[in-house]
Design an enzyme around this catalytic site. Sequence first.
Site, PDB file in Angstrom:
ATOM      1  CB  CYS A   1      -0.963  -0.006   1.191  1.00  0.00           C
ATOM      2  SG  CYS A   1      -2.158  -1.355   1.086  1.00  0.00           S
ATOM      3  CB  THR A   2       3.995   2.166   1.764  1.00  0.00           C
ATOM      4  OG1 THR A   2       3.398   2.039   3.054  1.00  0.00           O
ATOM      5  CG2 THR A   2       4.980   3.314   1.755  1.00  0.00           C
TER       6      THR A   2
END
Length: 151
Positions: free
Chosen positions: A46-47
């Site tokens: 997600c980062t």
Amino acid sequence: MGLKVGDKVPHFTLNDQDGNLFNISDHLGKHNLVVFFYPKDNTPGCTMEVCSFRDSYEEFTELGAMVIGISADSENSHRKFASKYRLPFTLLADRQNKVRKLFKVEGKMFNLLPGRETYVVDKSGKISMVFNSINATQHMKKALNALKQQN
């Protein structure tokens, strides 16, 4: 199966990372929208995904698009995540997964992991692109290409 190309974007209201109410209806007709659902703040995939949107944010704005990330994380979690990675776009807190359900974003791996899905919505409110993949690396590129083809 999630929403499809040609479907109208569902109307919703959620709080953003700063506690402000975000109503999608306020933005329809003004911008193209890139709405991406991601599993969780501060996880490696997600980062990587949000940072790819951040790194190409100027291209999105030049194409008249507003970028919106949505997960079930809290406003506070989103605020810290946005600050840590200098995210210039809106993150929305879908605590009860109501908007995820409106978009029919399915979970992955026996519904243990929230799905990762990206939508491009044109100014009229119609979905012009859908990309569903748990792999975080292609979402930004697919959305950017769809916007370029639209313009």
